[in-house]
Design a protein around this motif. Structure first.
Motif, PDB file in Angstrom:
ATOM      1  N   GLN A 225       0.827  -1.213   0.000  1.00 13.74           N
ATOM      2  CA  GLN A 225       0.000   0.000   0.000  1.00 13.74           C
ATOM      3  C   GLN A 225       0.860   1.262   0.000  1.00 13.74           C
ATOM      4  OE1 GLN A 225      -2.336  -0.752   3.495  1.00 13.74           O
ATOM      5  NE2 GLN A 225      -3.403  -2.453   2.516  1.00 13.74           N
ATOM      6  N   SER A 226       2.094   1.137   0.486  1.00 20.12           N
ATOM      7  CA  SER A 226       2.935   2.329   0.664  1.00 20.12           C
ATOM      8  C   SER A 226       3.749   2.693  -0.559  1.00 20.12           C
ATOM      9  CB  SER A 226       3.934   2.111   1.809  1.00 20.12           C
ATOM     10  OG  SER A 226       3.260   1.787   2.981  1.00 20.12           O
TER      11      SER A 226
ATOM     12  N   THR B  54       2.957   5.587  -2.792  1.00 22.89           N
ATOM     13  CA  THR B  54       2.596   6.846  -2.140  1.00 22.89           C
ATOM     14  C   THR B  54       3.801   7.767  -1.997  1.00 22.89           C
ATOM     15  OG1 THR B  54       2.942   5.947   0.075  1.00 22.89           O
ATOM     16  CG2 THR B  54       0.721   5.739  -0.827  1.00 22.89           C
TER      17      THR B  54
ATOM     18  N   CYS C  18      -0.040   7.243   8.405  1.00 20.10           N
ATOM     19  CA  CYS C  18       0.040   6.007   7.631  1.00 20.10           C
ATOM     20  C   CYS C  18      -0.933   5.011   8.244  1.00 20.10           C
ATOM     21  CB  CYS C  18       1.459   5.476   7.576  1.00 20.10           C
ATOM     22  SG  CYS C  18       2.220   5.288   9.167  1.00 20.10           S
TER      23      CYS C  18
END
Ligand SMILES: C[S@@+](CC[C@H](N)C(=O)[O-])C[C@H]1O[C@@H](n2cnc3c(N)ncnc32)[C@H](O)[C@@H]1O
Length: 293
Positions: free
Chosen positions: A77-78, A81, A287
């Motif tokens: 997911q990171s 980003t 986060c």
């Protein structure tokens, strides 16, 4: 302990897709030849090994595979980003940089004890024939000062938004070393950088039931392996992290991990409460792992 954890990852990865909690196709390469051969020759050996571990340390394999899954999901997911680099502290035989496509285009620093880095580099060369360009190996004893210099020497950029991963590390370090690492991350990475780590909540001796019984037997086991648990987080993780300069704190306990991952064929699988997993940000950006504690 890095190899023992790789055994659990390797066994879990041999389960059918709809049953396994995590998947690490390279874990097998890090096992001693006897265990690797047994797993390759006998299609039922992985279940036998997992059952033996479960007998000895109930809930530990569940906690480890859930931890791998949680870290994998967080990294997935990171990566889109805007992190420019990932630092894996206590990397051991972590294979994310080799098995996750998103990490093949981002700078990854793997930090571990010089002896472990030496073995890791040999194994990676043997598996892939070469070392990947995007991974930088940083031999360092995290009990000693000097992480800042060692990383800087190898091209770490303190102005670049960074994700720090510490999986199965914090509990093996002295409280002073843990403090130095968190202080390093706050002082040497910009706002919006993040940490993801697991930790042992303090056992104040009042916990009862299977979860805590398993915590106590696991603690005794790792001591017998010569790598005793040295740090736990006393009190609340929120206080621990805010006093060290972090915000956007999220936390997942063993019970949260069970609820998130042990569904379907894994419903009823046991999980030790030995670890919780926390994420937090340098500065104010949030986060996302789990719920606010
Ligand atoms: C339990 S293993 C976890 C390995 C890996 N992160 C994983 O989850 O499979 C702990 C790792 O921390 C490393 N470690 C422990 N103490 C250390 C120290 N003082 N300096 C550097 N690395 C250390 C060990 O070498 C080992 O690779």
């Amino acid at each position: 302990m890095a190899e023992k954890i790789a055994v659990i990852r390797a066994c879990e990865s041999m389960k059918p897709e709809d049953e396994r909690i995590c998947f690490d196709p390279y874990a097998l390469h890090f096992l001693d030849p006897g265990t690797r051969q047994a797993l390759l020759r006998n299609s039922g050996a992985f279940r036998y090994i997992l059952a033996q571990i479960e007998n000895q340390l109930p809930g530990i394999s569940g906690a480890l595979v859930a931890r791998v899954r949680c870290f994998d999901e967080f990294v997935q997911q990171s990566t889109n980003t805007g992190y420019g680099q990932i630092i894996i502290l206590g990397a051991g035989y972590d294979t994310r940089a080799y098995r996750m496509d998103d990490l093949k285009t981002i700078r990854v620093f793997e930090v571990d004890h010089p002896d472990t880095i030496r073995v890791k580099v040999e194994k990676i060369r043997k598996i892939f024939g070469t070392l990947p360009n995007q991974v930088t190996y940083v031999p360092a004893d995290l009990e000693e000062d000097g992480l800042e210099l060692k990383l800087a020497d190898r091209g770490y950029d303190p102005t670049c938004r960074t994700l720090f991963l510490m999986e199965g590390l914090v509990m093996y370090l002295s409280p002073a070393a843990v403090d130095r690492i968190f202080s390093f991350t706050v002082k040497n990475s910009p706002k919006g950088s993040s940490v993801l780590f697991d930790y042992c909540p303090e056992d104040d001796g009042t916990g009862s039931g299977a979860g805590w019984a398993s915590v106590r037997s696991a603690t005794a086991f790792v001591s017998r392996q010569g790598e005793p648990l040295r740090s736990c987080v006393p009190g609340s993780i929120r206080d621990f992290l805010t006093t060290r300069g972090f915000a956007g704190i999220r936390n997942m306990t063993g019970a949260d991990l069970r609820q998130a991952y042990f569904t379907g064929k894994n419903r009823g699988r046991t999980i030790s409460e030995l670890y919780s997993i926390a994420s937090a940000s340098v500065g104010t950006q949030t986060c996302t792992v789990g719920e606010e504690p």
